[in-house]
Structure formats: C-alpha cells, structure tokens
Design an enzyme around this catalytic site. Structure first.
Site, PDB file in Angstrom:
ATOM      1  N   HIS A   1       1.516   4.236  -3.066  1.00  0.00           N
ATOM      2  CA  HIS A   1       1.632   5.769  -2.996  1.00  0.00           C
ATOM      3  C   HIS A   1       2.879   6.215  -3.588  1.00  0.00           C
ATOM      4  O   HIS A   1       2.849   7.258  -4.329  1.00  0.00           O
ATOM      5  CB  HIS A   1       1.671   6.289  -1.336  1.00  0.00           C
ATOM      6  CG  HIS A   1       0.249   6.060  -1.120  1.00  0.00           C
ATOM      7  ND1 HIS A   1      -0.838   6.584  -1.515  1.00  0.00           N
ATOM      8  CD2 HIS A   1      -0.343   5.426   0.119  1.00  0.00           C
ATOM      9  CE1 HIS A   1      -1.854   6.226  -0.418  1.00  0.00           C
ATOM     10  NE2 HIS A   1      -1.532   5.414   0.201  1.00  0.00           N
TER      11      HIS A   1
ATOM     12  N   ASP B   1      -7.501   7.849   2.632  1.00  0.00           N
ATOM     13  CA  ASP B   1      -7.226   8.374   1.317  1.00  0.00           C
ATOM     14  C   ASP B   1      -8.474   8.809   0.530  1.00  0.00           C
ATOM     15  O   ASP B   1      -8.595   9.816  -0.219  1.00  0.00           O
ATOM     16  CB  ASP B   1      -6.318   7.167   0.654  1.00  0.00           C
ATOM     17  CG  ASP B   1      -5.123   6.779   1.193  1.00  0.00           C
ATOM     18  OD1 ASP B   1      -4.696   7.720   1.963  1.00  0.00           O
ATOM     19  OD2 ASP B   1      -4.612   5.757   0.938  1.00  0.00           O
TER      20      ASP B   1
ATOM     21  N   HIS C   1       0.741  -1.110   0.011  1.00  0.00           N
ATOM     22  CA  HIS C   1      -0.125   0.055  -0.096  1.00  0.00           C
ATOM     23  C   HIS C   1       0.898   1.392  -0.052  1.00  0.00           C
ATOM     24  O   HIS C   1       0.664   2.164  -0.963  1.00  0.00           O
ATOM     25  CB  HIS C   1      -0.897  -0.007   1.169  1.00  0.00           C
ATOM     26  CG  HIS C   1      -1.839   1.211   1.252  1.00  0.00           C
ATOM     27  ND1 HIS C   1      -3.373   0.848   1.070  1.00  0.00           N
ATOM     28  CD2 HIS C   1      -1.743   2.316   1.478  1.00  0.00           C
ATOM     29  CE1 HIS C   1      -3.674   2.169   1.045  1.00  0.00           C
ATOM     30  NE2 HIS C   1      -2.935   3.046   1.517  1.00  0.00           N
ATOM     31  N   GLU C   2       1.838   1.410   0.869  1.00  0.00           N
ATOM     32  CA  GLU C   2       2.639   2.435   0.983  1.00  0.00           C
ATOM     33  C   GLU C   2       3.564   2.705  -0.075  1.00  0.00           C
ATOM     34  O   GLU C   2       3.826   3.765  -0.830  1.00  0.00           O
ATOM     35  CB  GLU C   2       3.512   2.519   2.336  1.00  0.00           C
ATOM     36  CG  GLU C   2       2.704   2.575   3.707  1.00  0.00           C
ATOM     37  CD  GLU C   2       1.713   3.538   3.801  1.00  0.00           C
ATOM     38  OE1 GLU C   2       1.883   4.765   3.103  1.00  0.00           O
ATOM     39  OE2 GLU C   2       0.669   3.220   4.243  1.00  0.00           O
TER      40      GLU C   2
END
Length: 371
Positions: A148, A220, A144-145
């Site tokens: 980004h 988000d 997930h990170e």
C-alpha cells in the site's frame, strides 16, 4: 411511517401567523425526506452543517482542550491540519483519548505523543497487542501494508503516506494511513484511479512476493469495487458510457419509495457497465503491480524493517526510501526509547531504596498478678 408524516403535516398546518413559533428539525439523511415536508411554509429553509474545515477544527480543539493540561509546545492549528475530515465529536474523542493516555503514563501534561495516538485511535481504533499472529501472518501483513505504502508514494495523485504499522487495531491486522495535505471538496478522475491503485497495492504485493493471495484484501476489494461503480454509474467517468448517470440513487426506501425499483437501462447496457467496472479495477491492479515490480528491492527491504520496528512514521519512511541507514533513520526514536527506559529504571530504583514501613508489633501484655 405515512401516518407519522400525515400527523406531522396536520400539526404544522395548525399554526397561525401570530404564533411566533419557529419549528426546527435535524436529520443526517435529507435525501429521504418526503417533498411534502419541504414545501414553502413548512421546513422551507435548509441549513447544512458540514464537517468543519481546518480553521473550524482549530476552534473546536480550543473548546475541547480548555481546562486540560496541554503542553505549551502543542500548536492546535497544526493539530487541526493533521485531522482532515474529523467531525466535532471525533475531535472531542481525540482529546479525551489523549488525556486518558497521559494519565495512565503518570504525566502532568498532554504531549504530542498522546495526541498522535489519540488520532490513530479515532481513525483505526485502539491497539490490540494481545492479538498474537504467527510469524507467517506477520510477514504477509508487513508486505501487504508496505505494498500500500510504496504504491501510494510513487503515484502523483495519491494522498501522502502518514504511518505504516503491523500492530493490530480494531479488526485490521495492520494498517497504512494516508492523509491529504489539505481539505478536499472535489476529486479528479486521476485521484480516484491512484487511490484505487494504492488500495490494491497490498494484494499486488502478496501476489508478487508469495505467488498467493489471502483474505486480508477483502475490505480493499470492497472499496475499489464501490469506487469503480460510482465512477461508471454516477460520476460519468467512463469513456465508453459517456457523461451520464445510470440507475437510481440507492437511498434507503422511505415514505412510499419503492425498494425494488427496476434499473433504467437495458440488459446489454448492464453488461457494458460490468465490463467497464472490471476494466477500471484491473487497470488499477496492474498499475500497482507494475510499481511494485519496479521497486521490488525497496519492498523487500522496507518490509523487513517494518517487521523489526512494527511501526514506521512518514519521515522514517522517506528516509529509508532515500537510502539512509536504519540506525540513522531511527536514531531519534531509539534515543527517546532509551531515555524512557532509563527513567523507568530510576523510578524502580527509588521504589526499591525506600525503607519498608511496617506497623510495629504491639507490646506484650504485662503478666497478671497471681491470685
């Protein structure tokens, strides 16, 4: 509230010209003040105290670091450039956090490491190493990170990636910090679109790698929905709706303002607004997914490195993307960790080698004479 306003106006009207009294007031919500307070002769001059620019932050840092043992290698002007958007209170908190960290480590001076951790504590809160995640949650968080970070890196108008981590801070299981290179006072439509795509990069990575979505993207989604709504209704950035403002500014109701005001547009236009907001968000999501599909190999490689290292700094992130080996990219960090471990071991050996100072036993009392 109306009684308070009326009493305040009565008291202000009681001054004579010869009183030589200047009345000063402060608020962080000037948009909700009653117009009667702002007429000439009352609070007729407004001075905006905005967030400090880079030079202002450098001056504020000099004030808060005065009397504190800052390392000579620290350049406050450079530190001010690393803190865009910080207020004076944020900068004071940063210096105090760095001083506390240095004291806990037994250091005599505050070094760059403590200042950088102070910045992260102000932005995202302290680390929560006590929060234990399952292996599956750690993997999902890492992808997930990194989603980004990769989307932000490959978009030209997104802010540069500063740090990526799967160490929990505050309410977040992980975080990706991106910082602008300079202070910004205007934002273009391209920058907003790239920012939304980067924000949705985490959800897109989950869909791409696991064919599943989690609740981790809730914040988000709130951010991109708010941005898309403002682009459509406030900034006039929708080509279908044109350059116009739709709806009232959603300020807090105060001094007679109606909280339940009716929208100034028809139901048909409301449906058009909803479709435009959805279109903007879906286009940003598709851009993020396309970028991650194209760079899927980088996503898998860097996510595994993130799981192993837990935190990746900007220079390390760029080195990994350039194809440098992991041991080369992290050589400086590994060397620093080895030096710290050796220093800790030497201190432990010194403590062990010290003689154990014990209090001597008291001498046995002399025997009393018989009789």
């Amino acid at each position: 509230r109306e009684q308070t306003l009326n009493q305040l106006l009565v008291e202000m009207d009681g001054f004579e010209a010869k009183d030589n009294i200047i009345l000063i007031a402060a608020t962080n919500r000037p948009d909700i003040l009653d117009p009667a307070l702002l007429r000439p002769g009352r609070f007729d001059r407004q001075i905006v105290v905005d967030r400090p620019d880079r030079d202002g932050r450098a001056q504020i840092l000099r004030v808060h670091t005065k009397g504190k043992p800052i390392a000579k290698s620290i350049d406050l002007a450079v530190l001010a450039g690393q803190t865009p958007g910080f207020t004076g209170a944020d900068l004071a908190n940063l210096v105090n956090e760095a001083a506390l960290l240095a004291a806990r480590k037994g250091k005599r001076v505050i070094e760059q490491t403590e200042l950088e951790e102070g910045i992260m504590r102000v932005i995202a809160g302290p680390e929560k190493k006590s929060r234990i995640l399952s292996e599956k949650e750690r993997v999902v968080t890492a992808y997930h990170e990194m989603g980004h970070a990769l989307v932000g890196h490959f978009l030209p108008d997104a802010d540069p990636v500063h740090k990526i981590s799967v160490v929990s801070r505050g309410q977040a299981l992980g975080y990706t910090i991106s910082m602008p290179t300079e202070d910004k006072f205007l934002t273009t439509r391209a920058q907003l679109e790239d920012q939304m795509a980067m924000t949705l990069g985490g959800r897109a990575a989950e869909e791409l790698m696991f064919n599943e979505i989690t609740t981790g993207a809730a914040n988000d989604l709130e951010k991109v929905t708010s941005t898309a709504k403002q682009m459509t209704m406030r900034f006039g950035m929708s080509e279908k709706l044109g350059p116009r403002v739709l709806g009232h500014n959603q300020g807090a109701p105060f001094l007679g303002r109606d909280m339940h005001s009716e929208p100034d547009y028809s139901d048909d236009l409301a449906r058009t607004i909803d479709s435009e907001i959805r279109r903007i968000i879906e286009e940003a999501h598709q851009r993020a997914r396309d970028i991650l599909t194209e760079h899927r190999d980088d996503l898998e490689l860097l996510s595994q490195v993130l799981l192993k290292r837990e935190t990746i700094e900007r220079d390390e992130f760029l080195g990994l993307l350039a194809g440098e080996p992991e041991d080369v990219v992290f050589a400086e960090r590994d060397a620093k960790a080895a030096r710290a471990a050796a220093e800790l071991e030497r201190e432990s050996d010194k403590d062990t080698a010290k003689p154990n100072k014990r209090m001597p036993y008291p001498a046995a009392p002399e025997a009393l004479p018989e009789g």
